[in-house]
Scaffold this motif. Structure first.
Motif, PDB file in Angstrom:
ATOM      1  N   LEU A  76       0.867  -1.400  -0.053  1.00 28.16           N
ATOM      2  CA  LEU A  76      -0.178  -0.145   0.080  1.00 28.16           C
ATOM      3  C   LEU A  76       0.915   1.262   0.108  1.00 28.16           C
ATOM      4  O   LEU A  76       1.462   1.572   0.804  1.00 28.16           O
ATOM      5  CB  LEU A  76      -0.975  -0.092   1.304  1.00 28.16           C
ATOM      6  N   LEU A  77       1.000   1.995  -1.169  1.00 25.32           N
ATOM      7  CA  LEU A  77       1.770   3.297  -1.330  1.00 25.32           C
ATOM      8  C   LEU A  77       1.154   4.336  -0.957  1.00 25.32           C
ATOM      9  O   LEU A  77      -0.242   4.539  -1.159  1.00 25.32           O
ATOM     10  CB  LEU A  77       2.196   3.262  -2.721  1.00 25.32           C
ATOM     11  N   ASN A  78       1.785   5.269  -0.272  1.00 19.36           N
ATOM     12  CA  ASN A  78       1.273   6.604   0.335  1.00 19.36           C
ATOM     13  C   ASN A  78       0.172   6.349   1.016  1.00 19.36           C
ATOM     14  O   ASN A  78      -0.860   7.232   1.154  1.00 19.36           O
ATOM     15  CB  ASN A  78       1.061   7.744  -1.015  1.00 19.36           C
ATOM     16  N   LEU A  79      -0.109   5.393   1.829  1.00 12.67           N
ATOM     17  CA  LEU A  79      -1.248   5.407   2.939  1.00 12.67           C
ATOM     18  C   LEU A  79      -1.023   6.522   4.063  1.00 12.67           C
ATOM     19  O   LEU A  79       0.037   6.858   4.464  1.00 12.67           O
ATOM     20  CB  LEU A  79      -0.957   4.058   3.621  1.00 12.67           C
ATOM     21  N   PRO A  80      -2.199   7.259   4.129  1.00  9.86           N
ATOM     22  CA  PRO A  80      -2.384   8.288   5.253  1.00  9.86           C
ATOM     23  C   PRO A  80      -1.849   7.786   6.326  1.00  9.86           C
ATOM     24  O   PRO A  80      -2.446   6.827   6.921  1.00  9.86           O
ATOM     25  CB  PRO A  80      -3.525   8.906   5.078  1.00  9.86           C
ATOM     26  N   GLY A  81      -1.019   8.399   7.069  1.00  8.90           N
ATOM     27  CA  GLY A  81      -0.752   8.078   8.539  1.00  8.90           C
ATOM     28  C   GLY A  81       0.195   6.858   8.773  1.00  8.90           C
ATOM     29  O   GLY A  81       0.627   6.747   9.993  1.00  8.90           O
ATOM     30  N   GLY A  82       0.816   6.299   7.791  1.00 17.72           N
ATOM     31  CA  GLY A  82       1.723   5.298   7.632  1.00 17.72           C
ATOM     32  C   GLY A  82       1.343   4.119   8.136  1.00 17.72           C
ATOM     33  O   GLY A  82       0.088   3.623   8.382  1.00 17.72           O
ATOM     34  N   ALA A  83       2.163   3.410   8.798  1.00 14.53           N
ATOM     35  CA  ALA A  83       2.116   2.042   9.431  1.00 14.53           C
ATOM     36  C   ALA A  83       1.179   2.002  10.804  1.00 14.53           C
ATOM     37  O   ALA A  83       0.210   1.186  10.877  1.00 14.53           O
ATOM     38  CB  ALA A  83       3.427   1.243   9.561  1.00 14.53           C
ATOM     39  N   GLU A  84       1.475   2.979  11.593  1.00 11.22           N
ATOM     40  CA  GLU A  84       0.726   3.259  12.870  1.00 11.22           C
ATOM     41  C   GLU A  84      -0.871   3.095  12.553  1.00 11.22           C
ATOM     42  O   GLU A  84      -1.603   2.515  13.238  1.00 11.22           O
ATOM     43  CB  GLU A  84       1.064   4.119  13.617  1.00 11.22           C
ATOM     44  N   CYS A  85      -1.135   3.915  11.693  1.00 12.67           N
ATOM     45  CA  CYS A  85      -2.382   4.190  11.241  1.00 12.67           C
ATOM     46  C   CYS A  85      -3.094   2.852  10.512  1.00 12.67           C
ATOM     47  O   CYS A  85      -4.302   2.547  10.793  1.00 12.67           O
ATOM     48  CB  CYS A  85      -2.782   5.506  10.392  1.00 12.67           C
ATOM     49  N   ILE A 100     -10.885   6.067  19.801  1.00 10.04           N
ATOM     50  CA  ILE A 100     -10.617   7.043  18.811  1.00 10.04           C
ATOM     51  C   ILE A 100     -10.576   8.394  19.521  1.00 10.04           C
ATOM     52  O   ILE A 100     -11.388   8.762  20.603  1.00 10.04           O
ATOM     53  CB  ILE A 100     -11.887   7.292  17.819  1.00 10.04           C
ATOM     54  N   THR A 101      -9.497   9.199  19.373  1.00  7.84           N
ATOM     55  CA  THR A 101      -9.289  10.323  20.154  1.00  7.84           C
ATOM     56  C   THR A 101      -8.784  11.472  19.107  1.00  7.84           C
ATOM     57  O   THR A 101      -8.959  11.424  17.993  1.00  7.84           O
ATOM     58  CB  THR A 101      -7.738  10.181  20.864  1.00  7.84           C
ATOM     59  N   PRO A 102      -8.821  12.668  19.544  1.00  5.09           N
ATOM     60  CA  PRO A 102      -8.208  13.762  18.733  1.00  5.09           C
ATOM     61  C   PRO A 102      -6.968  13.439  18.124  1.00  5.09           C
ATOM     62  O   PRO A 102      -6.633  14.149  17.075  1.00  5.09           O
ATOM     63  CB  PRO A 102      -8.431  14.835  19.604  1.00  5.09           C
ATOM     64  N   ALA A 103      -6.193  12.760  18.787  1.00  4.27           N
ATOM     65  CA  ALA A 103      -4.803  12.496  17.981  1.00  4.27           C
ATOM     66  C   ALA A 103      -4.741  11.500  16.963  1.00  4.27           C
ATOM     67  O   ALA A 103      -3.689  11.580  16.081  1.00  4.27           O
ATOM     68  CB  ALA A 103      -3.676  11.984  19.249  1.00  4.27           C
ATOM     69  N   ASN A 104      -6.087  10.755  16.696  1.00  8.61           N
ATOM     70  CA  ASN A 104      -5.958   9.815  15.678  1.00  8.61           C
ATOM     71  C   ASN A 104      -7.156   9.970  14.891  1.00  8.61           C
ATOM     72  O   ASN A 104      -7.115   9.287  13.783  1.00  8.61           O
ATOM     73  CB  ASN A 104      -5.834   8.654  16.093  1.00  8.61           C
ATOM     74  N   VAL A 105      -8.234  10.765  15.095  1.00 16.34           N
ATOM     75  CA  VAL A 105      -9.370  10.711  14.473  1.00 16.34           C
ATOM     76  C   VAL A 105      -9.141  11.228  12.946  1.00 16.34           C
ATOM     77  O   VAL A 105      -9.676  10.827  12.004  1.00 16.34           O
ATOM     78  CB  VAL A 105     -10.438  11.656  15.180  1.00 16.34           C
ATOM     79  N   ALA A 106      -8.077  12.157  12.839  1.00 16.58           N
ATOM     80  CA  ALA A 106      -7.873  12.674  11.325  1.00 16.58           C
ATOM     81  C   ALA A 106      -7.196  11.524  10.596  1.00 16.58           C
ATOM     82  O   ALA A 106      -7.673  11.559   9.254  1.00 16.58           O
ATOM     83  CB  ALA A 106      -6.848  14.036  11.556  1.00 16.58           C
ATOM     84  N   GLN A 107      -6.384  11.123  11.285  1.00 15.23           N
ATOM     85  CA  GLN A 107      -5.541   9.899  10.425  1.00 15.23           C
ATOM     86  C   GLN A 107      -6.654   8.706   9.978  1.00 15.23           C
ATOM     87  O   GLN A 107      -6.774   8.147   9.037  1.00 15.23           O
ATOM     88  CB  GLN A 107      -4.562   9.222  11.110  1.00 15.23           C
ATOM     89  N   LEU A 108      -7.473   8.371  10.766  1.00 12.21           N
ATOM     90  CA  LEU A 108      -8.480   7.387  10.486  1.00 12.21           C
ATOM     91  C   LEU A 108      -9.497   7.931   9.547  1.00 12.21           C
ATOM     92  O   LEU A 108      -9.899   6.954   8.756  1.00 12.21           O
ATOM     93  CB  LEU A 108      -9.380   7.146  11.894  1.00 12.21           C
ATOM     94  N   CYS A 109      -9.941   9.140   9.530  1.00 16.54           N
ATOM     95  CA  CYS A 109     -10.658   9.497   8.479  1.00 16.54           C
ATOM     96  C   CYS A 109     -10.031   9.371   7.059  1.00 16.54           C
ATOM     97  O   CYS A 109     -10.444   9.005   6.090  1.00 16.54           O
ATOM     98  CB  CYS A 109     -11.117  11.011   8.751  1.00 16.54           C
ATOM     99  N   LEU A 134     -15.866  12.931  14.930  1.00 16.59           N
ATOM    100  CA  LEU A 134     -15.301  14.329  14.511  1.00 16.59           C
ATOM    101  C   LEU A 134     -16.356  15.204  14.796  1.00 16.59           C
ATOM    102  O   LEU A 134     -15.990  16.424  15.385  1.00 16.59           O
ATOM    103  CB  LEU A 134     -14.695  14.388  13.191  1.00 16.59           C
ATOM    104  N   ASP A 135     -17.843  15.146  14.338  1.00 15.89           N
ATOM    105  CA  ASP A 135     -18.728  16.029  14.313  1.00 15.89           C
ATOM    106  C   ASP A 135     -19.351  16.469  15.842  1.00 15.89           C
ATOM    107  O   ASP A 135     -19.743  17.292  16.123  1.00 15.89           O
ATOM    108  CB  ASP A 135     -19.775  15.537  13.131  1.00 15.89           C
ATOM    109  N   SER A 136     -19.456  15.060  16.398  1.00 18.40           N
ATOM    110  CA  SER A 136     -20.130  15.256  17.868  1.00 18.40           C
ATOM    111  C   SER A 136     -19.276  15.603  18.847  1.00 18.40           C
ATOM    112  O   SER A 136     -19.781  15.982  19.972  1.00 18.40           O
ATOM    113  CB  SER A 136     -21.009  14.021  17.903  1.00 18.40           C
ATOM    114  N   ILE A 137     -18.038  15.276  18.904  1.00 16.29           N
ATOM    115  CA  ILE A 137     -17.040  15.397  19.929  1.00 16.29           C
ATOM    116  C   ILE A 137     -16.242  16.383  19.701  1.00 16.29           C
ATOM    117  O   ILE A 137     -16.046  17.494  20.508  1.00 16.29           O
ATOM    118  CB  ILE A 137     -16.342  14.189  20.331  1.00 16.29           C
ATOM    119  N   VAL A 138     -15.290  16.409  18.482  1.00 10.53           N
ATOM    120  CA  VAL A 138     -14.165  17.242  18.408  1.00 10.53           C
ATOM    121  C   VAL A 138     -14.644  18.624  18.209  1.00 10.53           C
ATOM    122  O   VAL A 138     -14.298  19.666  18.682  1.00 10.53           O
ATOM    123  CB  VAL A 138     -13.232  16.837  17.355  1.00 10.53           C
ATOM    124  N   CYS A 139     -15.734  19.008  17.076  1.00 13.11           N
ATOM    125  CA  CYS A 139     -16.125  20.038  16.666  1.00 13.11           C
ATOM    126  C   CYS A 139     -16.620  20.998  17.857  1.00 13.11           C
ATOM    127  O   CYS A 139     -17.222  22.054  17.589  1.00 13.11           O
ATOM    128  CB  CYS A 139     -17.018  20.088  15.629  1.00 13.11           C
TER     129      CYS A 139
END
Length: 616
Positions: A76-85, A100-109, A134-139
């Motif tokens: 999988l090339l250029n996968l967002p967030g890399g191996a950890e994600c 799911i936390t604010p530290a990983n929600v963007a990578q998960l999206c 993202l919508d119900s907690i983060v924003c």
């Protein structure tokens, strides 16, 4: 350095692979052998096809395309967030819970979009889970939005396409605006008279978010501040945030603020600092006094040092010029960062600031009721502001005057920028010119005359006049003028001590009022009506002065002959005795005359005749 960096990178990748392999062994099925290997950025995961294809549309399609060859390895090339994600996404496919936390929600999206983990392939999939969080907690929380934006810095432009960034920015802008409205309502109180007003506080309670925004990257910060402006956040709050952000970003590199350092500036570092300065300038509110003027000068010094765009520098110069009357001497002492041999201070920048000050004040003073004045009436700055800036300019000239590389043209252009009525007292200007003459002894007589013409010797104090009368650095013609006005001042003081014409001003006093020496407290527009009334009297007095100056020129020729014979000191005493015999306004004793001006007119021709006879 390149080899070392590559070696460190390989070591980091190796450690990531080992840690990922160890973690996989903890949650993967151990009793079922793996049938597919996923490689992400050099890290391999030994997994099973069925859990992956049941959730990921991308992996399902890859397996289906290679069904005949029984594919067992996928990269999988250029996968967002890399191996950890990817590890989190794989856990989700296996049904293993994680938070799911604010530290990983963007990578998960982003990774759910990349792996096509949507509702089309499985109900309640990873994409919908991350979007809901993202919508119900983060924003609904400003700190979480800032943290998500920080994570999105490495996920552009996919995070932009999924509107993760825009949703967080809109949430921050809405939250800060709502906070300020609530804070404003909490500050409402009733005065002693029963009227509702807003209490003043040193800092608005709704500005607690300023420090939080200082951690995001400059491009994200620019978008956040622009959204805040559109939402109507207070300009003072915007300014405070800009100051906080600039102080954090522009003071990280000590070499930037220490130009005398021998360490060579890193091009990458300076490009970042340059981008920060230009962005901060573009975000400054249009309102005055929302940021300290010292901060504007600091930005201007950085802009000059980093060679920022001309538009940014001119914008700062215009903003500074509009409030120059509150600046200090330390503010306008902008160092010159040009080649060796140039002036110590950036005189050209200060000159442009002064020009902006005059133009800005003119536009502010252009009132709607200007029709009450004649079309030829001057539109002038506020006299209070002009006096403050004139004092500032005189101190600046005195500070830069000892510079051996300061050309006369630059000194003159700074001194002449302000209008003549800006200086009610010329002591400061005289001091600066005297310092320049002392430091530049090779000036020609013509250049010395150019400098001395800047001084209105009638506006010198008694102490400054006494100093100028004995100043050998001044041209002879200037010394003559000093002694001339000192003689007039002495005559006025003597006549006032005898109490003659106490309640009626003499022609000389009226002329001094017209010149602005005694009306310094009023602006040109304020005393315009009185100037018109004195216009005829002034023209008559100027005609008489021309006749007196002709007498002085003839007397000057005689004094040159005296000076050649008896020396300069004997010449000064001789000139003092000679000028004491001159009478500009005739005899002081009017003896019953009801009009001093008429008495002066009657005696003028007699005095002139006697003076001409004595000089011939």
């Amino acid at each position: 350095m390149d080899r070392t960096h590559k070696h460190q990178h390989h070591q980091h990748q190796f450690s990531l692979a080992n840690s990922a392999h160890q973690r996989c062994n903890e949650w993967i099925f151990r009793d079922v052998p793996s049938d597919i290997t996923i490689e992400v950025n050099g890290v391999t995961f030994s997994l099973h096809k069925f859990p992956l294809v049941s959730r990921s549309g991308r992996i399902r399609r890859l397996v289906a395309e290679h069904r005949d060859s029984d594919i067992s390895r996928v990269e999988l090339l250029n996968l967002p967030g890399g191996a950890e994600c990817f590890e989190l996404a794989a856990k989700f496919c296996y049904g293993i819970n994680f938070e799911i936390t604010p530290a990983n929600v963007a990578q998960l999206c982003c990774v759910s979009e990349y792996l096509e983990m949507t509702e089309d392939f499985s109900k309640d999939n990873l994409g919908s889970r991350a979007e809901e969080y993202l919508d119900s907690i983060v924003c609904k929380n400003l700190e979480m939005c800032v943290e998500v934006l920080k994570q999105c810095e490495s996920l552009l432009s996919l995070a932009d396409e999924l509107k993760v960034v825009s949703r967080c920015i809109d949430a921050i802008a809405s939250k800060t605006c709502a906070e300020q409205i609530a804070s404003s309502f909490s500050r409402l109180e009733y005065s002693s008279s029963g009227r509702l007003h807003m209490s003043r506080q040193a800092k608005c309670d709704g500005d607690w978010w300023i420090e939080d925004l200082s951690v995001i990257r400059i491009d994200m910060y620019q978008r956040v501040i622009s959204a805040m402006k559109c939402r109507g956040v207070h300009p003072e709050s915007i300014g405070a945030s800009l100051v906080s952000y600039a102080e954090k970003e522009l003071t990280k590199k000590s070499t930037l603020w220490n130009p005398s350092s021998q360490t060579k500036l890193d091009s990458n570092s300076t490009s970042h600092e340059k981008l920060v300065v230009e962005t901060i300038v573009s975000l400054l509110p249009v309102e005055k006094h929302v940021v300290p003027i010292s901060f504007l000068f600091g930005l201007l010094r950085s802009a000059v040092m980093l060679d920022c765009t001309i538009a940014s520098r001119h914008d700062l110069e215009r903003r500074i010029g509009s409030q120059l009357d509150i600046a200090t001497l330390d503010d306008i002492l902008i160092p010159s960062f040009k080649h060796v041999g140039d002036t110590l201070f950036d005189v050209d920048t200060v000159h442009r600031i002064l020009v902006n000050f005059c133009q800005q004040e003119d536009s502010d003073d252009d009132l709607d009721d200007a029709s009450v004045f004649e079309s030829s009436s001057p539109h002038s700055p506020s006299q209070t502001a002009l006096v403050k800036v004139a004092r500032l300019v005189d101190n600046y000239l005195a500070e830069i005057a000892p510079d051996a590389n300061l050309k006369l043209s630059k000194f003159l252009i700074i001194a002449e920028t302000l209008p003549t009525h800006a200086r009610t007292v010329h002591d400061g200007l005289y001091r600066a010119i005297d310092i320049y003459l002392k430091a530049h002894t090779s000036l020609s007589d013509l250049d010395k005359k150019k400098l001395s013409k800047l001084i209105d010797f009638q506006k010198l104090s008694q102490e400054a006049g006494a100093h100028a009368a004995q100043n050998e650095r001044l041209p002879l013609q200037s010394i003559v003028q000093v002694l001339y006005f000192e003689q007039l001042r002495l005559r006025n003081s003597l006549s006032s001590s005898y109490g003659e014409d106490e309640h009626k001003p003499t022609m000389h006093q009226s002329w001094r009022i017209s010149s602005g020496a005694l009306s310094a407290a009023m602006s040109p527009r304020d005393n315009y009506a009185s100037l018109r009334r004195e216009n005829r009297e002034l023209k008559l007095e100027l005609a008489r002065l021309r006749m007196r100056l002709n007498d002085l020129e003839r007397d000057h020729v005689c004094m040159k002959r005296d000076m050649a014979k008896s020396g300069s000191r004997k010449f000064m005493s001789s000139f003092s005795k000679r000028i004491g015999k001159l009478s500009l306004f005739g005899h002081s004793s009017s003896r019953g005359s009801s009009s001093p001006s008429k008495n002066s007119q009657r005696t003028d021709s007699k005095v002139i005749d006697r003076t001409c006879a004595s000089t011939e």
